[in-house]
Write a protein that holds these residues in place. Structure first.
Motif: not given
Lengths: 430, 430
Positions: A65, B318, B388
């Motif tokens: 991430p 994202n 996400a």
């Protein structure tokens, strides 16, 4: 008694039926219009005609991430502010790329947001907590904190497993649904067909929008309003103009149009007046009149007929009655045709924001607007509610459904509100 | 320390600014895009760029709300169940027609709904309470009830006076507004221009929607999602495809596109990663970066820059951050361009429907959906809220705005919700 009078009296025989019964009768003839395939680039606000199923897990691989260094958490177990641990940075991996080989103990891979975690690594240390240096053409990274296994790793399938149904058919395609279609590789998508809704206005008093006002006449506003309501409901408008007063011309025009559309709306001509031709047209068409009077205000003369499984909506010529009649009876039919799983407007329990003192023996639909106050949802009348007032409609985003009875309503009373600009819907009218 | 590191460190210097400050900075460069004239047939959901003023009173004449007989109320003052009063019916007038002469005492005119009340008449007796007969080729009508002056008459101008402003510019054209345009004779209407919004996706990991999934890669969903968000906000999408990784190609593509559009969105490439080219592109463009870090989650790296009065939105790659960044910063700019008077999403005080236990040091925007219970408005998280997760977006119609702090939130807490599918809007962000 002359002929005209006999007809009028016959029409007076109309038996009002409750709103819910009227909706039920109409929906018995509502049908799904079938599917078509559209490009993902043109799917906004269409109705999914197939479930969207996850064709792969999300994420499809263990993913980072953050930008950082992928490594083995175990290698940091002795790390501390007095005990920096150094890793050999063997390569760097951007999103969309893969590491060339698994990492070993003491090694790290420089990794970008969204990139796949290299085999052998089990955590990602963010750039911010790492020091980097170059020595003899080699890259090194030093960390003073302990990492945990799985830290900053988005596990493969942690968001969605392969085969999960993510969105069910019958759902409106909003930006989020569209994102899912792209994610799972739908360059085209199966959606419900939009119905073609024919539209006639009736009324000798009606001038076209570009005509100058004349004594005794008004401009045709219903056709434009209903066209916008059809669009808002997801239908395709086919406007046939104004019906002539002459019965035969009128009958022929309705017959021809009816053959070309999925459903037909007329505004006006359904009352008991001498010039209200629609009842006789239904008769000559041999259409089955489902009802011609409803225990509601406005819109009591709303008439719906059926022929060969297609519906004819005879909405009132009165703007407010026309508006309400459309939203109660035509809207869910358009939605059902398009494949919407919850074809009725969402109806909520709201708090009346202003007094509505006038009692009414019948169910009344007051044009209103939704507002909010400290966790409460209120609905207030949008303005004067004389049934002919067109100006009020501009502020309307809800109908306040007031049951018939002998008393009026006061601010603070619990009332039902039908939301007109909400895409959530509900599966039943009640 | 190598060059890349220096750049990364430089980027680490980003100073987060509060969300409200970021919105204020962006809106300083938001501008109205000017007007264009569209047909009333194509005005749905456009923004009025002129007030709609009543060009005549409504109704434009004394009007009958029912089918019935127009007469002088005074003539019925002796009427009763034992004392029928008979009128000579001198003519009949349909809607759109006028009586040929004023009526006298003892006379009545058969009148249809919507028709003009004949001169001399001051009330309308509905058909239902009248008996009619023919004698010697003349028509008569008998009534057994007293009528009041003004009964069943809609007075000229009672709904709207000539010159009243009915809808102000800056308002969205809904079906009711369209009805008003028709009523007052607007075959065309002046509306705000829609901005052309350019759109690039960045990211080596991105596959096209029709490509087969490949190791380490994902399909491009942001571009499709944002395109739908642009449409929902009223903008026109101009999609330029995926930016190449190469800086020069990338810079040239952005420069060319920027010249063709009213504002430009890129998704991805704004982080601190080695492959995030956008910061350098802004620099080479000599664009003024308004901010490149916001004290919010998700979307902290959202960057907005300005050049020659035009805005460049660098949204996160994202999906959730991208979605939120668009709705907070791009949406009001599109609205302002289109001429919307209240360009911000409506923000309401709602009740949190489910626990959200995770505390966050920064303001958090949780994707949620609005629901109602007995007069209360609740907002609940739409699903998992890892930043996400694209799947959650399908159910989202609101953002729950949770202030930063050390504690989480419990069901029942008062929270702010930003409504994403509501056309009401508000004039300020706060």
């Amino acid at each position: 008694m002359c002929d005209t009078e006999r007809i009028v009296d016959m029409k007076f025989d109309r038996k009002p039926i409750p709103v819910t019964d009227a909706v039920t009768k109409v929906m018995e003839y509502a049908r799904f219009g079938g599917t078509e395939e559209v490009s993902i680039n043109e799917c906004e606000n269409r109705i999914l005609a197939e479930d969207i199923t996850a064709s792969h897990p999300i994420p499809p691989f263990h993913k980072s991430p953050y930008d950082g260094f992928a490594l083995k958490a175990e290698d940091t177990k002795e790390a501390g502010s007095d005990n920096p641990v150094t890793f050999h940075v063997i390569e760097q991996v951007g999103a969309g790329h893969r590491a060339s080989r698994p990492i070993e103990s003491g090694e790290a891979v420089r990794i970008m947001t969204g990139a796949e975690i290299p085999e052998g690594a089990d955590c990602v240390a963010m750039f911010e907590i790492c020091q980097t240096q170059e020595e003899n053409g080699k890259s090194y990274m030093t960390i003073k904190r302990q990492m945990e296994e799985g830290q900053n790793v988005i596990e493969k399938g942690s968001e969605t497993s392969h085969g999960d149904v993510l969105v069910e058919k019958g759902t409106n395609i909003n930006p989020g649904v569209k994102a899912l279609l792209a994610t799972f590789g739908y360059p085209t998508v199966k959606v419900g067909r939009r119905p073609v809704v024919g539209l006639f206005a009736t009324g000798t008093e009606l001038l076209d929008v570009d005509e100058k006002l004349q004594p005794g006449k008004i401009r045709n506003s219903n056709a434009y309003m209903i066209a916008a309501q059809i669009e808002r409901a997801g239908g395709i408008v086919k406007y046939y103009g104004k019906l002539e007063d002459d019965f035969d011309t009128c009958y022929q025009a309705v017959t021809n149009a009816f053959a070309e559309v999925d459903m037909l709306i007329t505004t006006g001509g359904v009352s008991v007046g001498d010039f209200d031709l629609m009842p006789e047209i239904y008769e000559k068409l041999e259409a089955q009149v489902l009802f011609n009077k409803i225990a509601m205000r406005p819109g009591s003369v709303t008439t719906v007929a059926e022929k060969d499984g297609k519906l004819l909506f005879g909405l009132s010529g009165n703007p407010s009655a026309c508006y309400v009649g459309f939203e109660l009876y035509t809207f869910p039919v358009i939605q059902r045709y398009s494949g919407v799983a919850k074809p009725y407007h969402r109806k909520i329990a709201a708090i009346l924001g202003k007094d509505f003192p006038k009692p009414n023996p019948f169910t009344r639909f007051v044009r209103g607007y939704i507002h909010y106050e400290e966790g409460k949802v209120l609905v207030s009348p949008a303005g004067m509610d004389k049934s002919a007032v067109v100006t009020t409609l501009a502020n309307t985003d809800a109908l306040i459904m007031l049951p018939g009875g002998t008393r009026g309503f006061a601010a603070g009373n619990a009332v039902q509100a039908i939301l007109l600009e909400d895409s959530t819907g509900q599966a039943t009218f009640e």
